[in-house]
Motif scaffolding. Structure first.
Motif, PDB file in Angstrom:
ATOM      1  N   ARG A  57      -9.425  -8.541   9.354  1.00 48.04           N
ATOM      2  CA  ARG A  57      -8.230  -8.588  10.203  1.00 48.04           C
ATOM      3  C   ARG A  57      -8.611  -8.811  11.656  1.00 48.04           C
ATOM      4  O   ARG A  57      -7.890  -9.487  12.396  1.00 48.04           O
ATOM      5  CB  ARG A  57      -7.438  -7.283  10.082  1.00 48.04           C
ATOM      6  CG  ARG A  57      -6.781  -7.089   8.733  1.00 48.04           C
ATOM      7  CD  ARG A  57      -5.706  -8.150   8.455  1.00 48.04           C
ATOM      8  NE  ARG A  57      -4.672  -8.173   9.469  1.00 48.04           N
ATOM      9  CZ  ARG A  57      -3.585  -7.427   9.458  1.00 48.04           C
ATOM     10  NH1 ARG A  57      -3.389  -6.552   8.489  1.00 48.04           N
ATOM     11  NH2 ARG A  57      -2.683  -7.539  10.409  1.00 48.04           N
ATOM     12  N   LEU A  82       5.535 -22.941   2.726  1.00 49.87           N
ATOM     13  CA  LEU A  82       4.303 -22.275   3.125  1.00 49.87           C
ATOM     14  C   LEU A  82       4.472 -20.764   3.163  1.00 49.87           C
ATOM     15  O   LEU A  82       5.512 -20.259   3.591  1.00 49.87           O
ATOM     16  CB  LEU A  82       3.873 -22.744   4.512  1.00 49.87           C
ATOM     17  CG  LEU A  82       2.859 -23.886   4.557  1.00 49.87           C
ATOM     18  CD1 LEU A  82       3.460 -25.136   3.972  1.00 49.87           C
ATOM     19  CD2 LEU A  82       2.382 -24.120   5.982  1.00 49.87           C
ATOM     20  N   TYR A 120      -3.917 -24.038   4.011  1.00 51.42           N
ATOM     21  CA  TYR A 120      -3.920 -24.515   5.397  1.00 51.42           C
ATOM     22  C   TYR A 120      -4.592 -23.491   6.305  1.00 51.42           C
ATOM     23  O   TYR A 120      -4.476 -22.290   6.107  1.00 51.42           O
ATOM     24  CB  TYR A 120      -2.490 -24.711   5.895  1.00 51.42           C
ATOM     25  CG  TYR A 120      -1.675 -25.688   5.092  1.00 51.42           C
ATOM     26  CD1 TYR A 120      -1.048 -25.308   3.922  1.00 51.42           C
ATOM     27  CD2 TYR A 120      -1.530 -27.002   5.523  1.00 51.42           C
ATOM     28  CE1 TYR A 120      -0.305 -26.211   3.181  1.00 51.42           C
ATOM     29  CE2 TYR A 120      -0.781 -27.909   4.799  1.00 51.42           C
ATOM     30  CZ  TYR A 120      -0.175 -27.505   3.625  1.00 51.42           C
ATOM     31  OH  TYR A 120       0.562 -28.413   2.899  1.00 51.42           O
ATOM     32  N   PHE A 166       2.364 -17.595   4.793  1.00 46.61           N
ATOM     33  CA  PHE A 166       1.297 -17.306   5.742  1.00 46.61           C
ATOM     34  C   PHE A 166       0.704 -15.932   5.509  1.00 46.61           C
ATOM     35  O   PHE A 166       1.420 -14.980   5.150  1.00 46.61           O
ATOM     36  CB  PHE A 166       1.820 -17.369   7.180  1.00 46.61           C
ATOM     37  CG  PHE A 166       1.967 -18.760   7.724  1.00 46.61           C
ATOM     38  CD1 PHE A 166       3.104 -19.505   7.460  1.00 46.61           C
ATOM     39  CD2 PHE A 166       0.965 -19.317   8.499  1.00 46.61           C
ATOM     40  CE1 PHE A 166       3.239 -20.791   7.969  1.00 46.61           C
ATOM     41  CE2 PHE A 166       1.089 -20.598   9.013  1.00 46.61           C
ATOM     42  CZ  PHE A 166       2.226 -21.343   8.748  1.00 46.61           C
ATOM     43  N   GLY A 167      -0.593 -15.824   5.783  1.00 46.13           N
ATOM     44  CA  GLY A 167      -1.235 -14.528   5.848  1.00 46.13           C
ATOM     45  C   GLY A 167      -1.026 -13.905   7.226  1.00 46.13           C
ATOM     46  O   GLY A 167      -0.429 -14.520   8.113  1.00 46.13           O
ATOM     47  N   SER A 168      -1.535 -12.690   7.382  1.00 42.91           N
ATOM     48  CA  SER A 168      -1.361 -11.974   8.655  1.00 42.91           C
ATOM     49  C   SER A 168      -2.389 -12.363   9.703  1.00 42.91           C
ATOM     50  O   SER A 168      -2.263 -11.960  10.859  1.00 42.91           O
ATOM     51  CB  SER A 168      -1.423 -10.466   8.425  1.00 42.91           C
ATOM     52  OG  SER A 168      -0.355 -10.053   7.601  1.00 42.91           O
TER      53      SER A 168
END
Lengths: 115, 114
Positions: free
Chosen positions: A9, A104, A33, A106-108
């Motif tokens: 993270r 899409l 992506y 998205f991750g964090s």
């Protein structure tokens, strides 16, 4: 559906060091992506994969950056010889579908700080 | 080149107020247009999209209409809630390639007070 997972993270590194980030997409998503987001700006496209093939790269992706997606599963983004200007949030997204149906997820993100 | 310009924030509103966040774009070809939202501590989420002129995207009470004549895609909501507090991003994609190759605006932070 556990979502797009990014690790670590947070990453703090010294200028000149190499760093590697990992992205685990949603299972069965064929597209993946990478984006970069600096403070106060919107995300900027870096590159994308369809399965294991890297199909598009932004000119933002200098020679120090390399991305891989072995076997079309997880992906890694490596930055060599980091510079202070590389400090940013690195976002990964995955998708399934094509054309107007593509969506899409998205991750964090991984927050990189280069000292 | 292709670009997105959205109104600068932060925007602070009282609960139940009307919301407009302006977005204009410059693009060659015929882009698809998107609004993404980022809630505190979470990843970007697609809020709504429109793929051709005069299309209206809508979701969770938010709406935006693709206006080719004014190259705009303004986001609106009739009555905002505290839970709408987030950063909102307008984006475009030039169809023909991947729809995931998005060009984002800088984002507009919305704070809704009770």
């Amino acid at each position: 559906d556990t979502g797009v997972s990014q690790n670590p993270r947070h990453k703090i590194t010294k200028r000149g060091q190499n760093v590697t980030f990992r992205c685990d997409p949603i299972s069965e998503h064929n597209r993946l992506y990478w984006y970069r987001q600096t403070l106060g700006q919107g995300p900027e496209f870096l590159t994308y994969f369809q399965n294991e093939a890297q199909l598009e790269k932004s000119r933002l992706l200098s020679d120090r950056f390399s991305a891989e997606r072995p076997k079309g599963s997880f992906s890694t983004l490596e930055i060599q010889r980091t510079e202070q200007g590389d400090s940013a949030m690195y976002l990964c997204a995955s998708s399934l579908g094509d054309g107007p149906t593509e969506k899409l997820f998205f991750g964090s993100g991984t927050q990189l700080s280069v000292l | 080149g292709d670009s997105v310009t959205q109104m600068e924030g932060p925007v602070t509103l009282s609960e139940e107020a009307f919301l407009t966040i302006n977005c204009t774009y410059t693009a060659t070809g015929y882009p698809s247009l998107f609004w993404y939202v980022q809630y505190p501590g979470e990843g970007l989420q697609l809020l709504l999209k429109a793929t051709k002129a005069d299309d209206k995207g809508s979701n969770k009470g938010f709406e935006a209409t693709y206006r080719k004549e004014t190259t705009s895609f303004h986001l609106e909501k009739g009555s905002v809630q505290v839970s709408d507090s987030a950063v909102y991003f307008c984006a475009l994609s030039i169809y023909g390639g991947s729809q995931g190759n998005l060009i984002f605006g800088k984002g507009t932070k919305l704070s809704v007070k009770p």
